[in-house]
Design a protein around this motif. Structure first.
Motif, short mmCIF file in Angstrom:
data_model
loop_
_atom_site.label_atom_id
_atom_site.label_comp_id
_atom_site.label_asym_id
_atom_site.label_seq_id
_atom_site.Cartn_x
_atom_site.Cartn_y
_atom_site.Cartn_z
N VAL A 31 0.65 -0.99 -0.37
CA VAL A 31 0.19 -0.06 0.45
C VAL A 31 0.72 1.31 0.00
N LEU A 32 0.76 1.91 -0.85
CA LEU A 32 1.88 3.49 -1.76
C LEU A 32 0.68 4.89 -1.07
N SER A 33 1.81 5.22 -0.33
CA SER A 33 1.04 6.96 -0.57
C SER A 33 0.48 7.59 -1.45
N GLU A 34 0.87 7.45 -2.99
CA GLU A 34 0.38 8.03 -3.87
C GLU A 34 0.61 7.24 -5.14
N GLU A 35 -0.08 7.77 -6.02
CA GLU A 35 0.06 7.34 -7.60
C GLU A 35 1.43 7.15 -7.66
N VAL A 49 8.13 6.53 -8.45
CA VAL A 49 8.07 5.25 -10.01
C VAL A 49 9.17 3.70 -8.76
N GLY A 50 10.31 4.68 -8.20
CA GLY A 50 10.96 3.59 -8.27
C GLY A 50 10.44 2.58 -7.52
N ARG A 51 9.70 2.85 -5.96
CA ARG A 51 9.10 1.14 -5.33
C ARG A 51 8.76 0.57 -5.76
N VAL A 52 8.03 0.47 -7.53
CA VAL A 52 7.09 -0.66 -8.35
C VAL A 52 8.49 -1.29 -9.06
N LEU A 53 8.74 -0.15 -9.58
CA LEU A 53 9.75 -0.40 -11.25
C LEU A 53 11.03 -1.03 -11.49
N ASP A 186 1.81 -6.15 -15.48
CA ASP A 186 1.00 -6.81 -15.72
C ASP A 186 -0.47 -6.11 -16.25
N GLU A 187 -0.64 -4.81 -15.28
CA GLU A 187 -1.68 -4.23 -15.04
C GLU A 187 -1.53 -3.02 -14.09
N TYR A 188 -1.86 -1.96 -14.83
CA TYR A 188 -2.27 -0.60 -14.04
C TYR A 188 -3.42 0.53 -14.51
N ALA A 189 -4.66 0.03 -13.01
CA ALA A 189 -6.06 0.64 -12.80
C ALA A 189 -5.62 1.59 -12.39
N ARG A 190 -5.57 2.87 -13.56
CA ARG A 190 -5.34 4.14 -12.13
C ARG A 190 -6.71 4.38 -11.11
N GLY A 191 -5.96 4.47 -10.04
CA GLY A 191 -7.20 5.36 -9.32
C GLY A 191 -7.29 4.04 -8.52
N GLN A 192 -7.02 2.80 -8.59
CA GLN A 192 -7.05 1.39 -8.14
C GLN A 192 -6.13 0.53 -7.83
N HIS A 193 -4.65 0.00 -9.01
CA HIS A 193 -3.98 -0.25 -8.40
C HIS A 193 -3.29 -1.30 -9.40
N ILE A 194 -2.08 -1.49 -9.35
CA ILE A 194 -0.86 -2.06 -10.54
C ILE A 194 -0.71 -3.79 -9.73
N TYR A 214 0.42 -3.72 -5.75
CA TYR A 214 0.25 -1.78 -5.14
C TYR A 214 -1.28 -1.25 -5.23
N VAL A 215 -1.66 -0.84 -4.13
CA VAL A 215 -3.07 -0.13 -3.99
C VAL A 215 -2.64 1.42 -2.98
N PHE A 216 -3.36 1.96 -3.33
CA PHE A 216 -3.09 3.63 -2.91
C PHE A 216 -3.83 3.98 -1.48
#
Length: 501
Positions: A31-35, A49-53, A186-194, A214-216
């Motif tokens: 769970v991240l603090s920002e998208e 960006v780095g936390r994910v990629l 695999d997927e980035y549903a903006r406002g929802q998850h990666i 990853y959720v926000f």
């Protein structure tokens, strides 16, 4: 159903349940603090960006390990060929997640792309500003890289270079990153998850974590509660007041430095007395142990005290509101428009308690007589105000920022933060430019001395910015994980380093 068939059916059911449980247990939720405003590999050194990629999807040529120093990653070895050229021997048998083989042409393309003027790659601007990079493909797994001016720590700089395929466009960011890492995007549903999943064709060992979501959530208390309830496994960044469970919460120096970037081009910020007053108006010690954690250090430079050349003899500006008022009065008497409205800009969810920090700073500045308004903005707008080209007719602005340097050398910070051509610099000073060039080209004690001279000049002579804090981070980790946050956790969260208890 006979007894044998019944036993076989029960065994099959048990196996199915066990497999489902294992699949679920091999997944984590972060769970991240920002998208993420982008998912571009050449900007993977940006913390959000780095936390994910970073090293999950996109791997680097070399890798900086906080404990062991510079290590191989996509390059197995390297050697100094002289005259600014280093030869990198690339790992064989590496494929991208699209199935294509990685070779020297891909690395050469990635180096060229990160410096492309058609896109604003964070890595190129941050770490290779003022450096011309050329590549020569010796063979499919050997690449010569030449830096002009010569860079004695070029292998360390290559620990920031994320490698993409040679057909990655030079003139636009990607929205579905392809990398060589242990996971696929695999997927980035903006406002929802990666969503990421383990790369079955990864060249290295298969990770224990087989998938990640990853959720926000912008609220720190919500992030902490989700981990406590088992709805999430890791919250990389929570606030001091929410780190209340010793069994799940970790504190660590996180290599981030919080400061206020001053725009020197506009009055009254172009007057040194005003910049000194901005520093004297801040009661830095009042933040420690209240809004910010105990252990937070007062900063005199933009990099952590562990970096080469950090000047430990420099002292933070003391809280002296009366002196700040006197400096403003003196400047006003000389015709400096100290009554002009200054915009103080903060980045929403940049760090835990950032709003409270900015409100306190705003109040301190108003108390000594500054005409200042506070604006809190989302990351996309913040970047437009923080990086060149700056908005036209912006007026005097002070921008809150948090800078991460866990690499041990100021070269990863100084050009793009302070050089006249630096992408995020609010300063134009020929002496600063010269000192950066001299320090970058030097080695050993001479390198440390030049960086130290630059730190002193920026802090004492120019008073370039308002240096505030070297931060302490807090993370919450669910007890089912075997994982301890490190100095890199705020900007890099390698899923392959996570195990299960």
């Amino acid at each position: 159903m006979n007894r044998k068939s019944h036993i076989m059916a029960l065994s099959l059911l048990a196996s199915t349940v066990a497999f489902g449980a294992q699949a679920q247990n091999n997944s984590v939720t972060v769970v991240l603090s920002e998208e993420l405003e982008i998912v571009e590999p050449c900007s993977a050194t940006k913390s959000n960006v780095g936390r994910v990629l970073f090293q999950n999807i996109s791997e680097t040529v070399t890798e900086m390990d906080p404990k062991t120093g510079l290590q191989p990653r996509l390059a197995e070895s390297w050697e100094d060929m002289g005259n600014g050229t280093w030869r990198f021997n690339l790992r064989q048998g590496v494929t991208f997640s699209d199935g294509s083989a990685m070779d020297a042409e891909d690395v050469a393309h990635s180096l060229k792309r990160m410096k492309s003027e058609a896109i604003a790659c964070e890595i190129g601007a941050k770490f290779f500003g003022g450096i011309e990079i050329t590549s020569n493909v010796v063979d499919p797994h050997t690449l010569d890289v030449t830096a002009n001016p010569a860079q004695p720590i070029l292998p360390m700089l290559m620990s920031t270079v994320t490698v993409t395929t040679s057909d990655t466009p030079m003139d636009k960011f990607v929205d579905h990153p392809i990398g060589t890492g242990p996971y696929t995007f695999d997927e980035y549903a903006r406002g929802q998850h990666i969503k990421l999943s383990a790369n079955p064709n990864y060249w290295g060992e298969q990770p224990t974590v087989q998938s990640a979501t990853y959720v926000f959530r912008s609220d720190s208390s919500v992030r902490a509660a989700m981990v406590a309830a088992g709805e999430a496994d890791i919250a990389p960044n929570i606030a001091l007041q929410d780190a209340s469970d010793p069994a799940m919460d970790f504190s660590y120096p996180n290599s981030e430095t919080v400061f206020l970037r001053l725009e020197h081009a506009y009055p009254p910020l172009n007057d040194r007395r005003v910049r000194e007053a901005l520093n004297l108006a801040v009661d830095r010690e009042a933040f420690v142990g209240t809004i910010l954690a105990n252990g937070t250090l007062l900063a005199t430079g933009i990099t952590p005290p562990s970096t080469v050349g950090y000047d430990h003899d420099l002292k933070p500006y003391a809280y002296d509101p009366e002196r700040a008022k006197a400096l403003l009065a003196e400047a006003k008497a000389d015709g400096v428009p100290v009554d002009a409205e200054i915009t103080l800009i903060g980045r929403i969810n940049n760090f835990a308690n950032v709003l409270e920090t900015m409100e306190a700073l705003h109040a301190m500045y108003q108390d000594v007589g500054f005409n200042m308004k506070l604006e809190m903005v989302e990351v996309a707008e913040w970047l437009e105000r923080y990086a060149k080209p700056f908005p036209a007719d912006r007026g005097p602005e002070i921008i809150e920022a948090q800078h991460d340097n866990a690499n041990g050398d100021p070269v990863f910070s100084m050009y793009f933060k302070y050089h006249s051509e630096g992408q995020q610099s609010g300063l134009t000073d020929p002496k600063v430019d010269a000192l950066i060039a001299e320090a970058t080209a030097a080695t050993g004690d001479a390198r440390a001395a030049k960086w130290s001279e630059l730190f002193g000049y920026i802090h004492e002579e120019v008073i370039a910015d308002v240096m505030l804090f070297h931060m302490v981070g807090f993370s919450r980790v669910n007890d089912r994980l075997d994982f301890a946050p490190t100095i890199r956790t705020n900007s890099e969260l390698q899923l392959s380093q996570i195990e299960f208890k």
